[in-house]
Design an enzyme around this catalytic site. Structure first.
Site, PDB file in Angstrom:
ATOM      1  N   SER A 149       1.730  38.333  48.486  1.00 11.80           N
ATOM      2  CA  SER A 149       0.308  38.180  48.824  1.00 11.80           C
ATOM      3  C   SER A 149       0.185  38.328  50.330  1.00 11.80           C
ATOM      4  O   SER A 149       1.188  38.221  51.053  1.00 11.80           O
ATOM      5  CB  SER A 149      -0.136  36.778  48.399  1.00 11.80           C
ATOM      6  OG  SER A 149      -1.365  36.424  48.998  1.00 11.80           O
ATOM      7  N   TYR A 162       1.171  27.441  48.527  1.00  7.89           N
ATOM      8  CA  TYR A 162       1.065  28.848  48.110  1.00  7.89           C
ATOM      9  C   TYR A 162       1.746  29.729  49.170  1.00  7.89           C
ATOM     10  O   TYR A 162       2.531  30.619  48.840  1.00  7.89           O
ATOM     11  CB  TYR A 162      -0.402  29.222  47.918  1.00  7.89           C
ATOM     12  CG  TYR A 162      -0.616  30.597  47.314  1.00  7.89           C
ATOM     13  CD1 TYR A 162      -0.166  30.898  46.023  1.00  7.89           C
ATOM     14  CD2 TYR A 162      -1.272  31.607  48.021  1.00  7.89           C
ATOM     15  CE1 TYR A 162      -0.369  32.162  45.463  1.00  7.89           C
ATOM     16  CE2 TYR A 162      -1.489  32.860  47.474  1.00  7.89           C
ATOM     17  CZ  TYR A 162      -1.029  33.139  46.202  1.00  7.89           C
ATOM     18  OH  TYR A 162      -1.227  34.385  45.650  1.00  7.89           O
TER      19      TYR A 162
HETATM   20  P1  NDP Z   1      -4.284  36.244  36.868  1.00  7.81           P
HETATM   21  O1  NDP Z   1      -4.554  34.776  36.804  1.00  7.81           O
HETATM   22  O2  NDP Z   1      -5.280  37.182  36.296  1.00  7.81           O
HETATM   23  O3  NDP Z   1      -2.868  36.567  36.246  1.00  7.81           O
HETATM   24  C1  NDP Z   1      -1.785  35.677  36.236  1.00  7.81           C
HETATM   25  C2  NDP Z   1      -0.867  36.059  35.098  1.00  7.81           C
HETATM   26  O4  NDP Z   1       0.269  35.178  35.081  1.00  7.81           O
HETATM   27  C3  NDP Z   1      -1.530  35.950  33.732  1.00  7.81           C
HETATM   28  O5  NDP Z   1      -1.197  37.088  32.970  1.00  7.81           O
HETATM   29  C4  NDP Z   1      -0.908  34.712  33.137  1.00  7.81           C
HETATM   30  O6  NDP Z   1      -0.861  34.844  31.717  1.00  7.81           O
HETATM   31  C5  NDP Z   1       0.488  34.761  33.737  1.00  7.81           C
HETATM   32  N1  NDP Z   1       1.157  33.469  33.668  1.00  7.81           N
HETATM   33  C6  NDP Z   1       0.701  32.282  34.153  1.00  7.81           C
HETATM   34  N2  NDP Z   1       1.560  31.303  33.869  1.00  7.81           N
HETATM   35  C7  NDP Z   1       2.594  31.870  33.168  1.00  7.81           C
HETATM   36  C8  NDP Z   1       3.776  31.357  32.582  1.00  7.81           C
HETATM   37  N3  NDP Z   1       4.093  30.070  32.682  1.00  7.81           N
HETATM   38  N4  NDP Z   1       4.588  32.215  31.923  1.00  7.81           N
HETATM   39  C9  NDP Z   1       4.265  33.529  31.830  1.00  7.81           C
HETATM   40  N5  NDP Z   1       3.167  34.073  32.382  1.00  7.81           N
HETATM   41  C10 NDP Z   1       2.336  33.245  33.039  1.00  7.81           C
HETATM   42  O7  NDP Z   1      -4.089  36.542  38.428  1.00  7.81           O
HETATM   43  P2  NDP Z   1      -3.656  37.854  39.260  1.00  7.81           P
HETATM   44  O8  NDP Z   1      -3.529  39.030  38.413  1.00  7.81           O
HETATM   45  O9  NDP Z   1      -4.545  37.884  40.438  1.00  7.81           O
HETATM   46  O10 NDP Z   1      -2.231  37.376  39.802  1.00  7.81           O
HETATM   47  C11 NDP Z   1      -1.046  38.113  39.675  1.00  7.81           C
HETATM   48  C12 NDP Z   1      -0.194  37.923  40.918  1.00  7.81           C
HETATM   49  O11 NDP Z   1      -0.871  38.459  42.048  1.00  7.81           O
HETATM   50  C13 NDP Z   1       0.140  36.481  41.272  1.00  7.81           C
HETATM   51  O12 NDP Z   1       1.490  36.394  41.659  1.00  7.81           O
HETATM   52  C14 NDP Z   1      -0.771  36.195  42.467  1.00  7.81           C
HETATM   53  O13 NDP Z   1      -0.231  35.203  43.303  1.00  7.81           O
HETATM   54  C15 NDP Z   1      -0.798  37.552  43.114  1.00  7.81           C
HETATM   55  N6  NDP Z   1      -1.920  37.781  44.028  1.00  7.81           N
HETATM   56  C16 NDP Z   1      -3.219  37.789  43.570  1.00  7.81           C
HETATM   57  C17 NDP Z   1      -4.265  37.950  44.455  1.00  7.81           C
HETATM   58  C18 NDP Z   1      -5.694  37.889  44.022  1.00  7.81           C
HETATM   59  O14 NDP Z   1      -6.576  37.808  44.890  1.00  7.81           O
HETATM   60  N7  NDP Z   1      -5.995  37.939  42.743  1.00  7.81           N
HETATM   61  C19 NDP Z   1      -4.019  38.169  45.881  1.00  7.81           C
HETATM   62  C20 NDP Z   1      -2.628  38.170  46.251  1.00  7.81           C
HETATM   63  C21 NDP Z   1      -1.635  37.982  45.345  1.00  7.81           C
HETATM   64  P3  NDP Z   1      -0.903  33.630  30.644  1.00  7.81           P
HETATM   65  O15 NDP Z   1      -1.917  32.652  31.141  1.00  7.81           O
HETATM   66  O16 NDP Z   1      -1.306  34.363  29.395  1.00  7.81           O
HETATM   67  O17 NDP Z   1       0.484  33.102  30.581  1.00  7.81           O
END
Ligand code: NDP
Length: 253
Positions: A149, A162
């Site tokens: 990030s 974070y």
């Molecule tokens: P989302 O919340 O849309 O996606 C997060 C994903 O992680 C979901 O598919 C969720 O699926 C999965 N997840 C959560 N907990 C678990 C678990 N215990 N086991 C397996 N899967 C899990 O957010 P983003 O797409 O934005 O985030 C993706 C990445 O991008 C993260 O690492 C975030 O830190 C990073 N990021 C995002 C930014 C933003 O502004 N959105 C900016 C910078 C970085 P489920 O709940 O079905 O398990």
């Protein structure tokens, strides 16, 4: 463009929404078979149905990767059912912001467990397969992509743990690069700015409100913008490794 990843197998964690879902789409469009890993199996099933096509197998793997056994089993199923593992995208993550003072400590644990420990569990399980693909896979190179990030480069008040986890992702990735580059396992870190996903739905209401106000006047990135950066990384020729891509919304500070 299109088809550069034919014959390869990718595993994407957090593929049930946001950046992970968009990444699965982008890699499948390049011809990769893809294992979709997350907890919400219904969403994975739906996406798998949509993406599977000629030469592209898509395997939904319902797993909570904070449980090391489930993380290992997800990798094992991928290799057993899709035949190899050429590309691992460690994307699953959670962002629980707020001041250190008075923070619910379970939020810190959730970030450490998913953003760091789960990433390490999946990587450790995948490593022998990435090494194998680099030696004898279709491209003779393999890829580890870790989603960090802007918080992995820029520390801010209200983002302490974070920031800690995402700086940790960067540090681990650089040491990984030094250890495995000669064996053709590439590593790339992607550092998105604000992306329009479900990430902020998990914030406490008062923190979410403050975030929403900060984001209100800004056009955020779409998940597909980040998927495109990942696609670029993993489709470079064997001799070129893109180690880092920082992608911000144009209007972000
Ligand atoms: P989302 O919340 O849309 O996606 C997060 C994903 O992680 C979901 O598919 C969720 O699926 C999965 N997840 C959560 N907990 C678990 C678990 N215990 N086991 C397996 N899967 C899990 O957010 P983003 O797409 O934005 O985030 C993706 C990445 O991008 C993260 O690492 C975030 O830190 C990073 N990021 C995002 C930014 C933003 O502004 N959105 C900016 C910078 C970085 P489920 O709940 O079905 O398990």
């Amino acid at each position: 463009n299109g088809g550069d990843l034919r014959g390869t197998v990718a595993l994407v964690t957090g593929a049930s929404s946001g950046i992970g879902e968009a990444t699965a789409r982008a890699l499948a469009a390049e011809g990769a078979s893809v294992a979709l890993v997350a907890r919400r199996g219904d969403r994975l099933e739906r996406l798998a149905g949509e993406l599977a096509g000629p030469g592209v197998r898509v395997l939904p793997v319902e797993a909570d990767i904070t449980d090391r056994d489930q993380a290992r089993a997800a990798v094992a199923r991928t290799v057993n059912e899709l035949g190899s593992l050429d590309i691992l995208v460690n994307n699953a993550g959670v962002m629980l912001l707020g001041p250190i003072d008075g923070a619910p400590i379970d939020e810190w644990d959730r970030m450490l467990d998913l953003n760091l420990r789960a990433l390490l569990s999946v990587t450790e399980a995948a490593l022998p397969h990435l090494l194998h693909a680099a030696e004898s896979g279709p491209r003779r190179v393999s890829d580890l992509v870790n989603i960090s990030s802007t918080a992995g480069r820029q520390v801010k008040r209200g983002s302490a743990v974070y920031n800690l986890t995402k700086h940790g992702v960067g540090a681990f990735s650089e040491s990984f690069r030094q250890e495995f580059s000669r064996r053709h396992v590439r590593v790339g870190v992607v550092e998105p700015g604000a992306v329009d996903t479900e990430l902020r739905d998990h914030l406490r209401p008062e923190v979410r409100e403050a975030q929403a106000q900060r984001m209100a006047s800004m056009e955020r990135l779409q998940a597909a913008d980040i998927a495109e950066a990942i696609r670029f990384m993993v489709t470079r020729p064997r001799h070129a490794m893109v180690n880092e891509l920082l992608v911000r919304p144009t209007e972000q500070d």
